[in-house]
Design an enzyme around this catalytic site. Sequence first.
Site, short mmCIF file in Angstrom:
data_model
loop_
_atom_site.label_atom_id
_atom_site.label_comp_id
_atom_site.label_asym_id
_atom_site.label_seq_id
_atom_site.Cartn_x
_atom_site.Cartn_y
_atom_site.Cartn_z
N GLU A 155 8.47 -6.77 4.52
CA GLU A 155 8.19 -6.01 5.73
C GLU A 155 7.23 -6.85 6.55
O GLU A 155 6.42 -7.62 6.00
CB GLU A 155 7.58 -4.64 5.41
CG GLU A 155 8.50 -3.71 4.61
CD GLU A 155 9.79 -3.35 5.32
OE1 GLU A 155 9.86 -3.49 6.56
OE2 GLU A 155 10.75 -2.95 4.63
N GLU A 173 5.67 -0.04 17.30
CA GLU A 173 7.11 0.03 17.02
C GLU A 173 7.42 -0.49 15.61
O GLU A 173 8.37 -0.01 14.97
CB GLU A 173 7.91 -0.74 18.06
CG GLU A 173 7.55 -2.21 18.23
CD GLU A 173 6.48 -2.45 19.28
OE1 GLU A 173 6.47 -3.57 19.84
OE2 GLU A 173 5.67 -1.54 19.55
N HIS A 228 11.12 2.12 5.89
CA HIS A 228 11.49 0.90 5.18
C HIS A 228 10.34 0.52 4.25
O HIS A 228 9.27 0.10 4.69
CB HIS A 228 11.74 -0.24 6.18
CG HIS A 228 13.02 -0.08 6.93
ND1 HIS A 228 13.74 -1.16 7.40
CD2 HIS A 228 13.71 1.02 7.30
CE1 HIS A 228 14.81 -0.73 8.03
NE2 HIS A 228 14.81 0.60 7.99
N ASP A 284 13.50 -0.52 -1.09
CA ASP A 284 14.69 -1.19 -0.55
C ASP A 284 15.28 -2.16 -1.57
O ASP A 284 16.50 -2.31 -1.67
CB ASP A 284 14.35 -1.92 0.74
CG ASP A 284 14.16 -0.98 1.92
OD1 ASP A 284 14.31 0.24 1.73
OD2 ASP A 284 13.85 -1.46 3.03
N ASP A 328 12.59 -8.53 -0.78
CA ASP A 328 12.58 -7.96 0.57
C ASP A 328 11.17 -8.12 1.14
O ASP A 328 10.19 -8.20 0.39
CB ASP A 328 12.96 -6.48 0.53
CG ASP A 328 13.08 -5.88 1.92
OD1 ASP A 328 13.67 -6.53 2.81
OD2 ASP A 328 12.60 -4.75 2.13
N HIS A 336 8.29 0.77 9.14
CA HIS A 336 7.87 0.69 7.73
C HIS A 336 6.73 1.62 7.35
O HIS A 336 6.38 1.72 6.18
CB HIS A 336 7.51 -0.75 7.35
CG HIS A 336 6.62 -1.46 8.33
ND1 HIS A 336 5.36 -1.00 8.67
CD2 HIS A 336 6.82 -2.60 9.03
CE1 HIS A 336 4.82 -1.84 9.54
NE2 HIS A 336 5.68 -2.81 9.79
#
Length: 231
Positions: free
Chosen positions: A10, A53, A151, A156, A8, A58
Amino acid sequence: MKRSVLFDTETTGLEPTKGDRVIEIAALELIGDLPTGKTFHVLIDPERDIPEEASRVHGLTRADLEGKPLFGEVAQDFIDFIGDDDLIAHNATFDFGFINAELDRIGKQPLDPARKVDTLELARERFPGMPNSLDALCRRYGIDLSARTTHNALLDCKLLSEVYVELMGGRQHGLGLGEEDGGDTPVAHYAGPATRTPVLITPDAEALAAHAAFVGKFAEAVWNMDTKAGS
């Protein structure tokens, strides 16, 4: 047994072609679709600002990443960890796009799309017309989400590994991971008859509404036909 890697990322935003960058990578090794406990995790200096945003998603700010390595400094470690094995991700096209943009910047070969295993596509095949975000799938399978306040790539990955086991048919009790002959390579050991308690999927109002909207797109959908006895 087959090795695969679940991973994963970010990022600073949604568009790698417009300057958004990777700020976190996490990966988790699977053997025979089960986690071995071996992980890769790194925070990365994106060499740019992080929009507010994105930080809300995260929880990472520019200050959190000051002094962290650049992507080029950790790329080979990531490449070595994933090897040549299948790469599993939720909405994998997004993560592949960002990693490949970063690899292109430093002149390295991109990840081969043929290695891609997308759990979002698997979920859509199993639950057509229903919400299939990671949160929705965790709730559907009764997986604890209490730690997921933002996140986090490594968390995750761990949650997705549990979802992936269910999407692939469910964990079999009596099947565990151990070490063979004192070696470092985890292998599966079968410990008696395999049994599995099915997970009861109880759709909530949101899922039912989404399914009704999906079914409504079909003319004379069998789900809407009168099935009274004798009809």
